[in-house]
Design a protein around this motif. Sequence first.
Motif, mmCIF file in Angstrom:
data_model
loop_
_atom_site.group_PDB
_atom_site.id
_atom_site.type_symbol
_atom_site.label_atom_id
_atom_site.label_comp_id
_atom_site.label_asym_id
_atom_site.label_seq_id
_atom_site.Cartn_x
_atom_site.Cartn_y
_atom_site.Cartn_z
ATOM 1 N N CYS A 15 -37.103 -27.599 89.205
ATOM 2 C CA CYS A 15 -38.261 -28.435 88.865
ATOM 3 C C CYS A 15 -39.284 -28.381 89.995
ATOM 4 O O CYS A 15 -38.948 -28.479 91.165
ATOM 5 C CB CYS A 15 -37.777 -29.860 88.633
ATOM 6 S SG CYS A 15 -39.099 -31.012 88.281
ATOM 7 N N HIS A 41 -41.743 -30.483 90.518
ATOM 8 C CA HIS A 41 -42.302 -31.786 90.875
ATOM 9 C C HIS A 41 -42.023 -32.086 92.349
ATOM 10 O O HIS A 41 -40.927 -31.817 92.841
ATOM 11 C CB HIS A 41 -41.678 -32.874 89.984
ATOM 12 C CG HIS A 41 -42.434 -34.157 90.023
ATOM 13 N ND1 HIS A 41 -42.227 -35.102 91.000
ATOM 14 C CD2 HIS A 41 -43.421 -34.643 89.224
ATOM 15 C CE1 HIS A 41 -43.053 -36.120 90.785
ATOM 16 N NE2 HIS A 41 -43.782 -35.871 89.714
ATOM 17 N N ALA A 72 -38.908 -33.856 93.064
ATOM 18 C CA ALA A 72 -37.745 -33.333 92.340
ATOM 19 C C ALA A 72 -36.481 -33.492 93.181
ATOM 20 O O ALA A 72 -36.467 -33.170 94.367
ATOM 21 C CB ALA A 72 -37.966 -31.866 92.000
ATOM 22 N N CYS A 77 -34.813 -36.171 88.801
ATOM 23 C CA CYS A 77 -35.053 -35.281 87.664
ATOM 24 C C CYS A 77 -34.227 -35.730 86.468
ATOM 25 O O CYS A 77 -33.126 -36.244 86.617
ATOM 26 C CB CYS A 77 -34.726 -33.835 88.016
ATOM 27 S SG CYS A 77 -36.003 -33.107 89.045
ATOM 28 N N CYS A 137 -38.527 -30.277 84.914
ATOM 29 C CA CYS A 137 -37.460 -30.875 84.118
ATOM 30 C C CYS A 137 -38.129 -31.677 82.998
ATOM 31 O O CYS A 137 -39.320 -32.005 83.087
ATOM 32 C CB CYS A 137 -36.587 -31.769 84.983
ATOM 33 S SG CYS A 137 -37.417 -33.267 85.532
ATOM 34 N N HIS A 158 -39.928 -35.046 84.215
ATOM 35 C CA HIS A 158 -41.182 -34.900 84.940
ATOM 36 C C HIS A 158 -42.274 -34.250 84.076
ATOM 37 O O HIS A 158 -43.445 -34.587 84.197
ATOM 38 C CB HIS A 158 -40.954 -34.092 86.234
ATOM 39 C CG HIS A 158 -40.339 -34.920 87.320
ATOM 40 N ND1 HIS A 158 -39.256 -34.510 88.056
ATOM 41 C CD2 HIS A 158 -40.664 -36.159 87.776
ATOM 42 C CE1 HIS A 158 -38.941 -35.454 88.941
ATOM 43 N NE2 HIS A 158 -39.772 -36.468 88.787
HETATM 44 ZN ZN LIG Z 1 -37.928 -32.923 87.768
#
Ligand SMILES: [Zn+2]
Length: 382
Positions: free
Chosen positions: A74, A76, A79, A84, A139, A142
């Motif tokens: 992920c 983000h 993350a 996640c 993910c 997110h």
């Molecule tokens: Zn994530």
Amino acid sequence: MIKLPPQPFKVTEVDETHPLVVNALRDRKHFELCWCGSGKKYKKCHRLREQETPCPLGQILSLQQKIFWQKRGCMHPQASPTTCNGRVIDSHTIQRKGPLERIVDETGHVMHFQSNSTDGELGVSKTGWRKASVFPGYCAGHDSSLFSQLEREPFTGEHRQCVLQAFRNVCNELYRKQALIEVLKFQRHLMDRGRNLDEQINTQISYAKSIKGQIKSVEELERLRVSYESAIIQNELETFVSKCYFFRGDLDVVSSSVFQCEFDFVGNKLVDMWDLSIDAESLSHSVMNTDEGGAIVFVWLRSENAPNAVVTSFDNLPDEEKGDIFVQYCFLNCENTFFAERWWKGLSTENRDQVQCFANTFFYEGGEFVSNKDRLVNWSFN
Ligand SMILES: [Zn+2]
Ligand SMILES: [Zn+2]
């Protein structure tokens, strides 16, 4: 799925005083580090490269697709296994329930350009719309917290929607560039198999240069991603400018990406992309759908000049030429461009040849766009 060149990005003129050339030409012990910079011992790297069997292009292309699409976790910034939610999913850069729906055929397919496995040329190919324009970036949790607004609400041109869409384009481009660096690192040791030393040196220098350029552009995109992210989180969206060009007509071609402003719409060069001392400025573009047709949306950082120049050059195009020229620009620059089969079949041979040729151009070297007499799309901007 992606415009992956079967060759390094740019063939470089090799200067004999280049340290890599000097290093490659001197005598070398088997256990010394290889001249190419791989970090491997010479005997395990280039010593017998000339005698190695060249790898078939089809095999290289399929291996690089595999590397390109492997899941990288992920993206983000927060993350972690605890924040996640769910696996990394395929995020759409062009909305499923929006622009993509306009170009899908009765069997659920859309069209795009894809490399064929014999010569690496890009040809027209069909793909299931669920697989079109996706990247495995976030993910499920997110992805939904960042982008659900885009999938839920119809496009109105509201600034926030434009910025969110551009943010997704930036994430997609960042993912692609990171993956591309891995592909290039892998490719550089297959492309010079069975070649003589001179050709090996040329190949390695050329790849080293491309990789260096890509690493720089990943750093720039990462900075841009952070600017978007903090503006969105802190609701400081005035950091960005968005400009929408609404049109009436058939939404037959959709495209979405962000790229460095190298040329404007009349072919003026704004920056030399091969000069790594200059930071590139980027412009996001997306085609969105509306009830009457659609909109071309540009988004850029307010503090930057080059994107502003590109959009001004678009603004100055006569309204009746805007759609035609924008579509040329997309095929030339953006692999994340999809179209309806009915549109492709309805094009004149001349227009089809032009689109095919643009899709296969890896290095646009500037030059003014000229609108086709027989327009590529019927988009009306007035
Ligand atoms: Zn994530
Ligand atoms: Zn080597």
